[in-house]
Design a protein around this motif. Structure first.
Motif, PDB file in Angstrom:
ATOM      1  N   ARG A  81     -16.141 -24.119   0.680  1.00 43.15           N
ATOM      2  CA  ARG A  81     -15.886 -24.807   1.951  1.00 43.15           C
ATOM      3  C   ARG A  81     -14.489 -24.498   2.490  1.00 43.15           C
ATOM      4  O   ARG A  81     -14.304 -24.320   3.694  1.00 43.15           O
ATOM      5  CB  ARG A  81     -16.036 -26.322   1.791  1.00 43.15           C
ATOM      6  N   THR A  82     -13.506 -24.478   1.597  1.00 40.82           N
ATOM      7  CA  THR A  82     -12.124 -24.307   2.048  1.00 40.82           C
ATOM      8  C   THR A  82     -11.651 -22.860   2.018  1.00 40.82           C
ATOM      9  O   THR A  82     -10.649 -22.527   2.653  1.00 40.82           O
ATOM     10  CB  THR A  82     -11.167 -25.138   1.173  1.00 40.82           C
TER      11      THR A  82
ATOM     12  N   ASN B 190     -24.164 -22.446   7.053  1.00 41.51           N
ATOM     13  CA  ASN B 190     -23.681 -21.982   8.333  1.00 41.51           C
ATOM     14  C   ASN B 190     -22.481 -21.060   8.197  1.00 41.51           C
ATOM     15  O   ASN B 190     -21.597 -21.055   9.029  1.00 41.51           O
ATOM     16  CB  ASN B 190     -23.311 -23.194   9.209  1.00 41.51           C
ATOM     17  N   LEU B 191     -22.432 -20.312   7.124  1.00 40.67           N
ATOM     18  CA  LEU B 191     -21.343 -19.356   6.964  1.00 40.67           C
ATOM     19  C   LEU B 191     -21.415 -18.295   8.044  1.00 40.67           C
ATOM     20  O   LEU B 191     -20.423 -17.814   8.532  1.00 40.67           O
ATOM     21  CB  LEU B 191     -21.396 -18.707   5.582  1.00 40.67           C
ATOM     22  N   GLY B 192     -22.585 -17.939   8.466  1.00 41.32           N
ATOM     23  CA  GLY B 192     -22.734 -16.990   9.561  1.00 41.32           C
ATOM     24  C   GLY B 192     -24.071 -17.184  10.217  1.00 41.32           C
ATOM     25  O   GLY B 192     -25.037 -17.557   9.574  1.00 41.32           O
ATOM     26  N   ASP B 193     -24.136 -16.967  11.536  1.00 42.65           N
ATOM     27  CA  ASP B 193     -25.434 -17.037  12.193  1.00 42.65           C
ATOM     28  C   ASP B 193     -25.906 -15.635  12.490  1.00 42.65           C
ATOM     29  O   ASP B 193     -25.151 -14.681  12.484  1.00 42.65           O
ATOM     30  CB  ASP B 193     -25.380 -17.887  13.466  1.00 42.65           C
ATOM     31  N   GLY B 194     -27.175 -15.517  12.796  1.00 44.18           N
ATOM     32  CA  GLY B 194     -27.766 -14.203  12.934  1.00 44.18           C
ATOM     33  C   GLY B 194     -27.170 -13.372  14.046  1.00 44.18           C
ATOM     34  O   GLY B 194     -27.131 -12.161  13.975  1.00 44.18           O
TER      35      GLY B 194
ATOM     36  N   GLU C 188     -21.793 -16.015   0.683  1.00 44.49           N
ATOM     37  CA  GLU C 188     -20.751 -16.742  -0.026  1.00 44.49           C
ATOM     38  C   GLU C 188     -19.511 -15.875  -0.184  1.00 44.49           C
ATOM     39  O   GLU C 188     -19.555 -14.656  -0.055  1.00 44.49           O
ATOM     40  CB  GLU C 188     -21.233 -17.207  -1.404  1.00 44.49           C
ATOM     41  N   ILE C 189     -18.409 -16.530  -0.464  1.00 45.17           N
ATOM     42  CA  ILE C 189     -17.136 -15.834  -0.664  1.00 45.17           C
ATOM     43  C   ILE C 189     -17.032 -15.438  -2.131  1.00 45.17           C
ATOM     44  O   ILE C 189     -17.083 -16.299  -3.016  1.00 45.17           O
ATOM     45  CB  ILE C 189     -15.953 -16.751  -0.303  1.00 45.17           C
ATOM     46  N   PRO C 190     -16.872 -14.166  -2.434  1.00 46.01           N
ATOM     47  CA  PRO C 190     -16.723 -13.766  -3.836  1.00 46.01           C
ATOM     48  C   PRO C 190     -15.458 -14.380  -4.444  1.00 46.01           C
ATOM     49  O   PRO C 190     -14.417 -14.451  -3.785  1.00 46.01           O
ATOM     50  CB  PRO C 190     -16.608 -12.238  -3.760  1.00 46.01           C
ATOM     51  N   MET C 191     -15.545 -14.825  -5.666  1.00 39.91           N
ATOM     52  CA  MET C 191     -14.377 -15.383  -6.334  1.00 39.91           C
ATOM     53  C   MET C 191     -13.284 -14.323  -6.427  1.00 39.91           C
ATOM     54  O   MET C 191     -13.541 -13.189  -6.843  1.00 39.91           O
ATOM     55  CB  MET C 191     -14.751 -15.863  -7.741  1.00 39.91           C
ATOM     56  N   GLY C 192     -12.098 -14.689  -6.010  1.00 42.27           N
ATOM     57  CA  GLY C 192     -10.982 -13.757  -5.996  1.00 42.27           C
ATOM     58  C   GLY C 192     -10.440 -13.525  -4.603  1.00 42.27           C
ATOM     59  O   GLY C 192      -9.323 -13.035  -4.441  1.00 42.27           O
TER      60      GLY C 192
ATOM     61  N   ALA D  32     -18.611  -8.890   0.012  1.00 47.33           N
ATOM     62  CA  ALA D  32     -18.631  -9.932   1.039  1.00 47.33           C
ATOM     63  C   ALA D  32     -18.975  -9.411   2.417  1.00 47.33           C
ATOM     64  O   ALA D  32     -19.416 -10.166   3.274  1.00 47.33           O
ATOM     65  CB  ALA D  32     -17.269 -10.631   1.095  1.00 47.33           C
ATOM     66  N   VAL D  33     -18.775  -8.112   2.641  1.00 46.88           N
ATOM     67  CA  VAL D  33     -18.916  -7.554   3.983  1.00 46.88           C
ATOM     68  C   VAL D  33     -19.786  -6.314   3.932  1.00 46.88           C
ATOM     69  O   VAL D  33     -19.703  -5.521   2.986  1.00 46.88           O
ATOM     70  CB  VAL D  33     -17.529  -7.195   4.572  1.00 46.88           C
TER      71      VAL D  33
END
Length: 716
Positions: A289-290, A482-486, A496-500, A627-628
């Motif tokens: 979330r953060t 809702n991290l990203g919409d289409g 999701e955000i990869p750890m690191g 992530a991308v």
């Protein structure tokens, strides 16, 4: 060319008022104030408007949904910049140095009397930078300041001013000829006024229309309960030259500050206790979330530790504690704005960018994260500031309609700085990382901003509009729905955000994904002190030997069709001199050198220090792939280099290119890109204010002005 020069001279002599944006960069080791001519603000009804636009046309890749970057035309006046060298953060404790002693320089330091030293506050140093910049604007001929290429400003020690001027004119001529040979004037993204020939240019008139502030993040400053702001003009006049922390009786104390540099044992312990209490699942959900892990570099652990200390002090000295209680937390930028405008500090919010870097903001909604708030004492929760357009402190109040700026300058500062418009807009602060990325022209997913200064970082700017929940709706604990919409973000951000990595909110439409190292160029500074390489000549000789050995190894690897490997195979260095952030975020991590023998030389150590930082950056770049979604076929990612340490070291850029397999570009405008990025963000705010279409997207991707590019050895 002649016609344009005549017109410019005529309009200047006729008294045209040139609009200026001031960009203030508050770094951990210096403060810089850079003025930018804001050509967008030139009167559209003026007969010479089109000619002025031709003089300062910014290039951009435009499409139907975006605004041409020419509408954000900015001309940097580099020779009117001013710099104040000051250390603003204590190592280890992370305390922000709000006051420091300044002693007159003397050849015999032992003879310097303590009585001759004065106490200078951060706010006074910032004001002094603005004083100096305004003085330069008033007195320097503009034909000598407008067209100065950034990279001619950083010459090696010992170069004479005449040589600098000669190199500058040669570089300007080269850029001008390159631009004129292009198919159109809009093909160059660098803006130069090198052809202006005005005899009486010190008579020009200018006004400051807006001020942008970027600062090291994270930074959090406690406002003490004995503060009395706003203050009347008589009080401000009386205190302008006093040693109070600010001119408006805003009391602060370095003991009640937080920053990214904290790595104390007590805060480490707080973070470990939080991790144990939360468990892996809850900790992971907070991270998603953060965009920030539980780590001493963020505010959560630091605030808990600080309030524990306050509680113990209250038990011992209740009366003293009552006088020193914290009324509100805020940012360095917001204190500056309260100072200059005379507004109540409690009414000045902080920006999404500043709040997100604390590690306690839900970057999807723009509000303080409720679970993070529940982990803080009530007195701390109530002292959190409002966040522009998002949730605020004071019991979780929401301010949806706050503007991202404060308008108007106080009477006292109007007298001190008469060139400031009475309606001057002081825009809320941004994190230096966000501004460095934007200022380096990394506004598309295929451009990765890599900065090595004192610290180091790799960043990607991604489109991700704020998610506003409808009443009664809910989002799962991980906040991933809702991290990203289409339409907007699915091609850039995964689920999701990869750890690191970190992920911070920049503004309503964009987030910054990346990773940071506390130690970048500071590793080299540490080694120079360790090996007593104090003179630049000694260090340069050592670096030349390291470069020669590396290039020999690279050539051999290319001949044998294999990847470049470390020359010092026996040496391994972990550059965690100030702890570890990306990618492990291990609390209490320390640096390490292994493999030293009698055969180890200073050249080996230097080369390994350079390699160790590159390897940590490459670990961040590899996480970007998770992530991308990069379009490696049609538009492979390119690294845009910035930061003094990386800009000045060909060897470091070569290592980075070979290790990552990406081309490393040194852009003409990347130097002091942080200041440039802040100016662009301010210009965007002004443009949106003056345009009826509030849904426009600015700026678009700028065309690169390549000074140098390093291609990976494997691609040669």
């Amino acid at each position: 060319m002649t016609k344009t020069t005549t017109s410019a001279a005529a309009t200047t002599e006729a008294g045209r008022i040139i609009p200026i944006i001031l960009s203030i960069d508050i770094g951990s080791s210096s403060i810089r104030c850079t003025p930018f001519v804001h050509t967008t603000n030139l009167n559209d009804d003026d007969n010479h408007h089109e000619e002025e636009k031709d003089l300062a046309l910014a290039a951009s890749s435009t499409n139907d949904d975006t605004v041409p970057l020419a509408r954000l035309s900015l001309v940097p006046l580099h020779k009117c910049s001013s710099v104040c060298q000051r250390s603003s953060v204590e190592p280890e404790t992370g305390r922000i140095i709000l006051e420091q002693a300044r002693c007159p320089s003397t050849s015999n330091t032992a003879s310097a009397s303590v009585s001759t030293c004065t106490i200078s506050t951060m706010w006074q140093d910032i004001d002094s930078c603005i004083d100096d910049t305004l003085h330069h604007l008033r007195t320097k001929p503009w034909e000598s300041v407008v067209c100065c290429p950034p990279h001619t400003q950083q010459q090696e020690n010992g170069h004479e001013e005449e040589q600098q001027e000669q190199e500058y004119h040669e570089q300007t001529s080269k850029i001008t000829s390159t631009s004129s040979s292009s198919s159109s004037s809009s093909s160059s993204s660098s803006i130069f006024y090198d052809h202006l020939e005005v005899e009486s240019f010190p008579q020009h008139r200018f006004e400051i229309v807006a001020v942008g502030i970027t600062s090291f993040v994270m930074n959090f400053v406690g406002i003490l309960s004995s503060s009395t702001s706003p203050c009347d003009d008589d009080d401000k006049e009386k205190n302008m030259t006093s040693d109070v922390t600010t001119a408006c009786h805003i009391r602060t104390d370095g003991k009640y500050t937080c920053s990214y540099a904290c790595n104390t044992n007590s805060v480490q312990q707080q973070c470990l206790e939080l991790q144990n209490a939360l468990g892996e699942t809850r900790e992971w959900n907070i991270y998603q979330r953060t965009g920030a892990p539980i780590h001493p570099a963020y505010a959560l652990g630091q605030l808990r530790d600080l309030y524990d200390t306050l509680e113990r002090r209250q038990e011992q000295e209740r009366e003293q504690h009552e006088q020193s209680s914290i009324l509100q937390w805020t940012s360095i930028a917001s204190i500056c704005i309260a100072n200059w405008t005379g507004k109540d500090i409690l009414s000045i919010p902080i920006s999404y960018s500043e709040a997100s870097w604390t590690g306690m903001l839900d970057f999807r909604t723009g509000s303080w994260d409720e679970e993070c708030l529940s982990l803080l004492p009530i007195s701390c929760r109530n002292a959190l500031p409002q966040v522009v357009g998002g949730g605020g402190g004071g019991g979780g109040q929401t301010e949806e309609n706050l503007e991202p700026y404060v308008e108007g300058i106080s009477q006292v500062y109007q007298k001190r700085w008469p060139e400031f418009q009475k309606t001057c807009k002081f825009v809320l602060g941004w994190g230096d990382g966000a501004c460095a990325t934007i200022g380096s022209k990394c506004t598309s997913v295929n451009r990765i901003a890599v900065t090595i200064g004192t610290s180091a970082a790799a960043r990607l700017l991604l489109r991700l509009p704020l998610f506003k929940k409808d009443k009664g709706s809910s989002c799962d604990n991980q906040g991933q729905d809702n991290l990203g919409d289409g339409h907007n973000a699915s091609n850039e951000v995964l689920h999701e955000i990869p750890m690191g990595l970190f992920c911070y909110r920049v503004d309503r439409d964009r987030v910054l994904l990346g990773g940071a190292l506390t130690d970048g160029g500071s590793v080299i500074a540490w080694l120079r002190e360790l090996l007593n390489l104090k003179s630049q000549q000694e260090y340069n000789q050592c670096q030349e030997k390291a470069a020669l050995g590396y290039m020999t190894c690279a050539a051999s690897a290319a001949h044998e069709n294999r990847q470049v490997t470390s020359l010092s195979k026996a040496l391994t260095l972990l550059p965690f001199l100030s702890g570890e952030r990306s990618t492990g975020f291990r609390v209490g991590a320390t640096g390490c050198i292994s493999g030293i023998s009698r055969c180890t030389t200073s050249v080996d150590l230097l080369r390994e220090c350079l390699e160790s930082v590159v390897l940590r950056i490459n670990a961040i770049l590899e996480l970007f792939q998770k992530a991308v979604i990069f379009d490696n076929a049609s538009s492979p990612p390119t690294i845009i280099a910035s930061g003094n340490a990386l800009e000045k070291s060909d060897l470091w850029r070569r290592m980075l290119a070979d290790c990552s397999g990406m081309t490393v570009v040194l852009d003409e405008d990347a130097h002091e890109g942080t200041s440039r990025g802040a100016a662009i963000m301010v210009a965007k705010v002004l443009l949106l204010l003056n345009d009826s279409n509030s849904n426009m997207e600015v700026p678009t991707t700028e065309q690169l002005s390549i000074l140098h590019q390093t291609i990976p050895e494997e691609l040669h």
